[in-house]
Design an enzyme around this catalytic site. Sequence first.
Site, PDB file in Angstrom:
ATOM      1  N   GLU A 322       0.841  -1.199   0.000  1.00 29.65           N
ATOM      2  CA  GLU A 322       0.000   0.000   0.000  1.00 29.65           C
ATOM      3  C   GLU A 322       0.880   1.255   0.000  1.00 29.65           C
ATOM      4  O   GLU A 322       0.500   2.295  -0.513  1.00 29.65           O
ATOM      5  CB  GLU A 322      -0.942  -0.004   1.207  1.00 29.65           C
ATOM      6  CG  GLU A 322      -2.191   0.833   0.991  1.00 29.65           C
ATOM      7  CD  GLU A 322      -3.273   0.605   2.035  1.00 29.65           C
ATOM      8  OE1 GLU A 322      -4.339   0.077   1.681  1.00 29.65           O
ATOM      9  OE2 GLU A 322      -3.061   0.955   3.210  1.00 29.65           O
ATOM     10  N   HIS A 351       7.005 -27.098   1.935  1.00 33.51           N
ATOM     11  CA  HIS A 351       6.192 -28.202   1.424  1.00 33.51           C
ATOM     12  C   HIS A 351       5.040 -27.674   0.590  1.00 33.51           C
ATOM     13  O   HIS A 351       4.037 -28.356   0.394  1.00 33.51           O
ATOM     14  CB  HIS A 351       5.692 -29.047   2.600  1.00 33.51           C
ATOM     15  CG  HIS A 351       6.839 -29.573   3.409  1.00 33.51           C
ATOM     16  ND1 HIS A 351       7.484 -30.758   3.119  1.00 33.51           N
ATOM     17  CD2 HIS A 351       7.505 -29.031   4.451  1.00 33.51           C
ATOM     18  CE1 HIS A 351       8.482 -30.935   3.980  1.00 33.51           C
ATOM     19  NE2 HIS A 351       8.523 -29.898   4.787  1.00 33.51           N
ATOM     20  N   LYS A 455     -12.941   1.996  -3.559  1.00 36.93           N
ATOM     21  CA  LYS A 455     -14.048   2.248  -2.634  1.00 36.93           C
ATOM     22  C   LYS A 455     -15.164   3.005  -3.358  1.00 36.93           C
ATOM     23  O   LYS A 455     -16.340   2.727  -3.173  1.00 36.93           O
ATOM     24  CB  LYS A 455     -13.561   3.102  -1.452  1.00 36.93           C
ATOM     25  CG  LYS A 455     -12.764   2.331  -0.411  1.00 36.93           C
ATOM     26  CD  LYS A 455     -12.469   3.251   0.779  1.00 36.93           C
ATOM     27  CE  LYS A 455     -11.464   2.646   1.718  1.00 36.93           C
ATOM     28  NZ  LYS A 455     -10.915   3.592   2.672  1.00 36.93           N
TER      29      LYS A 455
HETATM   30  O1  LIG Z   1      -8.874   2.745   9.589  1.00 41.58           O
HETATM   31  P1  LIG Z   1      -9.781   2.930   8.426  1.00 41.58           P
HETATM   32  O2  LIG Z   1     -10.010   4.358   8.085  1.00 41.58           O
HETATM   33  O3  LIG Z   1     -11.075   2.180   8.620  1.00 41.58           O
HETATM   34  O4  LIG Z   1      -9.075   2.317   7.165  1.00 41.58           O
HETATM   35  C1  LIG Z   1      -8.739   0.963   7.079  1.00 41.58           C
HETATM   36  C2  LIG Z   1      -7.808   0.714   5.945  1.00 41.58           C
HETATM   37  O5  LIG Z   1      -8.393   1.174   4.749  1.00 41.58           O
HETATM   38  C3  LIG Z   1      -7.408   1.847   3.960  1.00 41.58           C
HETATM   39  O6  LIG Z   1      -7.635   3.206   4.072  1.00 41.58           O
HETATM   40  C4  LIG Z   1      -7.514   1.509   2.536  1.00 41.58           C
HETATM   41  O7  LIG Z   1      -7.613   0.144   2.358  1.00 41.58           O
HETATM   42  C5  LIG Z   1      -6.090   1.455   4.602  1.00 41.58           C
HETATM   43  O8  LIG Z   1      -5.076   2.321   4.299  1.00 41.58           O
HETATM   44  C6  LIG Z   1      -6.484   1.441   6.019  1.00 41.58           C
HETATM   45  O9  LIG Z   1      -5.552   0.813   6.831  1.00 41.58           O
END
Ligand SMILES: O=P(O)(O)OC[C@H]1O[C@](O)(CO)[C@@H](O)[C@@H]1O
Length: 528
Positions: A322, A351, A455
């Site tokens: 990330e 394995h 998202k």
């Molecule tokens: O803590 P939040 O805002 O729920 O985000 C959870 C995760 O989602 C992200 O923003 C994106 O996957 C990550 O960087 C982060 O760790």
Amino acid sequence: MDARSLWKRYQDWLYYHEGLGLYLDISRMRFDETFVESMKPKFAQAFEEMKALEAGAVANPDEGRMVGHYWLRNPDIAPTPELKQEILENLSHIEDFAQKVHNGTVHPPNASKFTDILSIGIGGSALGPQFVSTALAPESAPLGIHFIDNTDPAGIDALLNHIKDHLPTTLVLVISKSGTTPDTRNGMIEVQKAFESMNLNFPRHAVAITGHDSALEKQAHQEGWIDTFPMHDWVGGRTSELSGVGLVPAALQGIDIQGMLAGAKEMDEATRQPDLKGNPAALLALSWYFAGNGRGEKDMVVLPYKDSLLLFSRYLQQLVMESLGKEKDLAGNTVYQGIAVYGNKGSTDQHAYVQQLREGVPNFFLTFIEVLEDRQGHSPDVGPGITTGDYLLGFLYGTREAIYDNQRDSISVTIPQVNPRTVGALIALYDRAVGLYASLINVNAYHQPGVEAGKKAASEILDLQTRIMEVIAAEGKPLSLEELAQKADASDRIEMIYKILRHLHANGRQVTLSGNLAQPASLSVSAR
Ligand SMILES: O=P(O)(O)OC[C@H]1O[C@](O)(CO)[C@@H](O)[C@@H]1O
């Protein structure tokens, strides 16, 4: 290289941290002095950038944020006295809260003590706590921990069924920096309903760890949750294990959080040195750069030879991928950067996929994690003078040699024991290595624009579902997919419409699909 030269190279490049008893060996990465020389100017700049970051520069320019996870381990280096104070107060709040839960001052409405923790969070709000719990939770922890880290209904059911009888004495931690991550929100709503179905007062079981003024924080305040802990905007999710995100669950499990912080602080000091050979994080970054030509051409396979470190590779997967997996560099050039990380544990994986690592496509480099202490207590012989731990060592170094003989590189990290200090140190070592490597390749390690795009796309699909359901309800007669798509003004989304309907149909929800399932275009849909 013959055995003597390799032995010399091993000693020339061996890094040892005396206080932590940690070794780093990059001698089996086949770089030469010319490469090291060519990297020195880049490292000089990376050290400068890291210094500015630690001093409070806006090192995450897209989000206009400082990057302060190093201050958590040493509040004295926080850029302002107010920040230092905030970190210290938060730490004593965490310790005080854990103590009150342990001694029953903070207790569930109908029992004298909490027995379990249910932690709801995802990504950086889950991976660190999961890793640390697996690595360090004591045998007889004051509270057991369970995780919901997905919006999978069956997964939530399995977990809730498992802890059903303990729900009256379960403390729920809802962990989300943004306070709006849907996966976490869904988990929280389902858990809330489970509490209500058992006539339990959810707010009196709930704690939020979240950003200031987030929707989650507001909900916690409005509903009178037991407590809230802040997630600072200058700590990124994937580097938040040593903030409230990781420290609250760890302290509740009876893990020595001061030990974790101390180990991380010692490692931070070592990795602050602007000297390539004397800085273990720089040595890691150098090795990664060499392995993949600074373009991530080789995958990082992480193999801890210790069951309790199993989740370290998964934790590193988010931290590295990330942070480094970016389309654009800081100058706006398209670079498609990153390093793919995978791994599980040795010798188990020998394995499974190590066959390919030894003989197949050479598109990786390995990181072995060795723990010197086999176990606490005596090891029986499993052969004359040989223990299971001797086998583990043999398998680790046997694999290292076998892959090296086939021109495949590896790094070895050795720690004396899995304990709070060494775990804190490992976290800090990789935090810094990722930060330095990001400077070498000039990317912002502290944002995640790609995830935001995913998202957004997901929320558009949910909007589409609402829209097509309105059309189906209003129509009152069967529609072909084509007709439905047109009426919903989404002809270009027909494949997605089909997939939404197939999912609803499979779950006995509001729609019925009729026609030939092998030919989606032949299907018609009606309200159930
Ligand atoms: O803590 P939040 O805002 O729920 O985000 C959870 C995760 O989602 C992200 O923003 C994106 O996957 C990550 O960087 C982060 O760790």
